[in-house]
Design an enzyme around this catalytic site. Structure first.
Site, PDB file in Angstrom:
ATOM      1  N   GLY A  59       2.017  -5.781  -8.379  1.00 42.74           N
ATOM      2  CA  GLY A  59       2.798  -6.832  -8.807  1.00 42.74           C
ATOM      3  C   GLY A  59       1.717  -8.279  -8.542  1.00 42.74           C
ATOM      4  N   HIS A 104       7.333 -12.661   2.039  1.00 47.89           N
ATOM      5  CA  HIS A 104       8.605 -13.331   2.440  1.00 47.89           C
ATOM      6  C   HIS A 104       9.135 -12.947   3.279  1.00 47.89           C
ATOM      7  CE1 HIS A 104      11.863 -16.027   1.079  1.00 47.89           C
ATOM      8  NE2 HIS A 104      12.027 -14.938   0.338  1.00 47.89           N
TER       9      HIS A 104
HETATM   10  P1  NDP Z   1       6.736  -7.875  -8.416  1.00 44.74           P
HETATM   11  O1  NDP Z   1       7.967  -7.887  -8.928  1.00 44.74           O
HETATM   12  O2  NDP Z   1       5.340  -9.222  -9.163  1.00 44.74           O
HETATM   13  O3  NDP Z   1       6.247  -6.607  -8.035  1.00 44.74           O
HETATM   14  C1  NDP Z   1       6.460  -5.658  -7.669  1.00 44.74           C
HETATM   15  C2  NDP Z   1       6.078  -4.270  -8.108  1.00 44.74           C
HETATM   16  O4  NDP Z   1       6.719  -3.491  -6.523  1.00 44.74           O
HETATM   17  C3  NDP Z   1       5.785  -3.948  -8.893  1.00 44.74           C
HETATM   18  O5  NDP Z   1       3.944  -3.363  -8.655  1.00 44.74           O
HETATM   19  C4  NDP Z   1       6.617  -2.672  -9.321  1.00 44.74           C
HETATM   20  O6  NDP Z   1       5.953  -1.791  -9.429  1.00 44.74           O
HETATM   21  C5  NDP Z   1       6.634  -2.539  -7.846  1.00 44.74           C
HETATM   22  N1  NDP Z   1       7.993  -1.710  -7.610  1.00 44.74           N
HETATM   23  C6  NDP Z   1       9.152  -1.830  -8.042  1.00 44.74           C
HETATM   24  N2  NDP Z   1      10.353  -1.357  -7.513  1.00 44.74           N
HETATM   25  C7  NDP Z   1       9.705  -0.360  -6.867  1.00 44.74           C
HETATM   26  C8  NDP Z   1      10.223   0.502  -6.125  1.00 44.74           C
HETATM   27  N3  NDP Z   1      11.155   1.342  -5.650  1.00 44.74           N
HETATM   28  N4  NDP Z   1       9.512   1.014  -5.415  1.00 44.74           N
HETATM   29  C9  NDP Z   1       7.480   1.020  -5.373  1.00 44.74           C
HETATM   30  N5  NDP Z   1       7.827   0.312  -5.948  1.00 44.74           N
HETATM   31  C10 NDP Z   1       8.613  -0.282  -6.293  1.00 44.74           C
HETATM   32  O7  NDP Z   1       6.175  -8.919  -6.820  1.00 44.74           O
HETATM   33  P2  NDP Z   1       6.074  -9.829  -6.070  1.00 44.74           P
HETATM   34  O8  NDP Z   1       4.845  -9.716  -6.438  1.00 44.74           O
HETATM   35  O9  NDP Z   1       6.625 -11.057  -7.174  1.00 44.74           O
HETATM   36  O10 NDP Z   1       7.122 -10.326  -4.837  1.00 44.74           O
HETATM   37  C11 NDP Z   1       6.195  -9.423  -3.787  1.00 44.74           C
HETATM   38  C12 NDP Z   1       6.452 -10.007  -2.484  1.00 44.74           C
HETATM   39  O11 NDP Z   1       5.888 -11.464  -2.844  1.00 44.74           O
HETATM   40  C13 NDP Z   1       7.705 -10.210  -2.607  1.00 44.74           C
HETATM   41  O12 NDP Z   1       8.310 -10.166  -0.772  1.00 44.74           O
HETATM   42  C14 NDP Z   1       8.220 -11.928  -2.561  1.00 44.74           C
HETATM   43  O13 NDP Z   1       9.509 -12.424  -1.733  1.00 44.74           O
HETATM   44  C15 NDP Z   1       6.069 -12.445  -2.194  1.00 44.74           C
HETATM   45  N6  NDP Z   1       6.046 -13.431  -2.973  1.00 44.74           N
HETATM   46  C16 NDP Z   1       6.387 -13.939  -3.774  1.00 44.74           C
HETATM   47  C17 NDP Z   1       5.401 -14.953  -4.670  1.00 44.74           C
HETATM   48  C18 NDP Z   1       5.354 -14.967  -6.193  1.00 44.74           C
HETATM   49  O14 NDP Z   1       4.455 -15.709  -6.884  1.00 44.74           O
HETATM   50  N7  NDP Z   1       5.917 -14.166  -7.084  1.00 44.74           N
HETATM   51  C19 NDP Z   1       4.962 -15.900  -4.403  1.00 44.74           C
HETATM   52  C20 NDP Z   1       5.573 -15.895  -2.717  1.00 44.74           C
HETATM   53  C21 NDP Z   1       5.927 -14.890  -2.086  1.00 44.74           C
HETATM   54  P3  NDP Z   1       6.510  -1.557 -11.551  1.00 44.74           P
HETATM   55  O15 NDP Z   1       6.119  -2.932 -12.163  1.00 44.74           O
HETATM   56  O16 NDP Z   1       5.935  -0.650 -11.824  1.00 44.74           O
HETATM   57  O17 NDP Z   1       8.193  -1.669 -11.174  1.00 44.74           O
END
Ligand code: NDP
Length: 327
Positions: A26, A107
């Protein structure tokens, strides 16, 4: 004073011959994966077979299930939403956490509140970029990198710190500087912003919009003044670039005088009490318990509040203002 690590403090050779498993493609996952590959690191991507994993495949990565990636990775970066991490960790990652492996988070939430507790012979580390994923990638490509908090929660191998710094360097986070932190500090600061700074800012902006519209000012003009023109966004950017008070020179003397003379009286006297309450519920774990319960109940409060926010009349005004600004 904080300890800050730069590129010179990190050795990429520690990652040579190792595979980094990116779990979740993601916001952060894609940026981490692309940056690591461009830094010469072997990367595989684990996820559920859907559009996001296909994107990883199109980007040229070897893709597989979460469990297969966890098995293949010497370092495992858990970059799926915090709300699903516990279950995915328990079912698909834990069985593959052999001694000496590294489990990396972006995080600190799940580890800090004890919701994920890896075996003691595993390194548990954090590289938490202070930037959305697209920004992490864009900055890397531009040669800048983004700042990050780095931390070691558990040093199973005795080499967790050098590995953390190497991974941070490969993501581009030691170019600008990575601050040594802890899972507790990163989580608590993040939540404090979310529980006090941003709600107070939202409340002030929405309250000012309602108040000024009620007092006969045109809603479009109010919204343009408060945030619609992006002047506020530019001011925030200048605060980071130049300084919160030094950027005042970009405003007129009338503006500076008005701001400084009203700064102390603008907020209620018990503002510090609100900050204390916000910090307390973060530190004693009561917010985490509330959030776990909310998730387990199917998000009733979250759904109701979000629906109410999106039904506020200002949403329609925003659409008109965006058209006005040609976006
Ligand atoms: P996203 O929501 O962007 O990405 C999630 C990813 O995980 C997608 O590829 C999604 O696939 C996949 N996913 C969701 N559910 C499942 C599951 N049950 N099994 C396997 N894969 C799954 O997440 P972020 O990148 O925003 O966040 C990731 C981490 O980074 C978190 O810990 C967050 O706190 C941290 N973080 C995020 C920031 C940000 O700017 N967003 C900044 C700093 C830290 P699909 O799309 O197919 O569901």
């Amino acid at each position: 004073m904080a300890t800050i690590y730069y590129d010179k403090d990190a050795d990429l050779r520690l990652l040579k011959g190792k595979t980094v498993a990116i779990i979740g493609y993601g916001n952060q996952g894609r940026a981490h994966a692309l940056n690591l590959r461009d830094s010469g690191i072997d990367v595989v991507v684990g996820g559920v077979p859907d559009a996001t994993l296909r994107q990883a495949e199109e980007d040229g990565f070897a893709t597989m299930s979460v469990a297969e990636a966890a098995a293949a990775g010497h370092l495992i970066c858990l970059l799926i939403p915090d709300e699903v991490q516990q279950q995915v960790y328990r079912e698909e990652i834990l069985p593959h956490l052999k001694p000496g492996k590294v489990l990396d988070f972006a995080h600190g939430y799940n580890v800090h509140y004890g919701l994920i507790a890896p075996p003691p012979d595993v390194d548990v580390i954090m590289i938490a970029p202070r930037m959305i994923g697209v920004g992490v990638r864009d900055a890397y490509v531009a040669g800048r990198g983004v700042p990050a908090f780095v931390a070691v929660h558990q040093d199973g191998s005795g080499e967790a710190w050098p590995k953390t710094l190497a991974l941070a360097k490969a993501i581009g986070c030691t170019r600008r500087g990575a601050i040594e932190s802890t899972f507790a500090e990163e989580t608590e600061l993040d939540h404090f912003s979310e529980h006090f700074v941003w709600p107070a800012t939202f409340r002030i902006l929405v309250g000012a919009f309602e108040f000024l519209a009620e007092n006969g000012y045109q809603p479009e003009a109010v919204l343009m003044e408060l945030w619609g023109s992006k002047e506020a966004a530019e001011v925030l950017a200048q605060m980071a670039d130049v300084g919160i008070f030094r950027q005042m020179d970009f405003h007129s003397p009338t503006s500076q005088y008005g701001t400084l003379t009203h700064m102390e009286s603008a907020l209620p006297a018990d503002t510090r009490g609100r900050m204390e309450a916000a910090l307390e519920e973060i530190k004693d774990g009561s917010f985490a318990r509330e959030w776990e319960l909310e998730q387990a109940s199917g998000y009733p409060v979250f759904t109701r509040l979000k629906q109410a926010a999106l039904a506020h009349p200002l949403n329609e005004v925003e659409e008109r203002v965006r058209k006005l600004a040609g976006e």
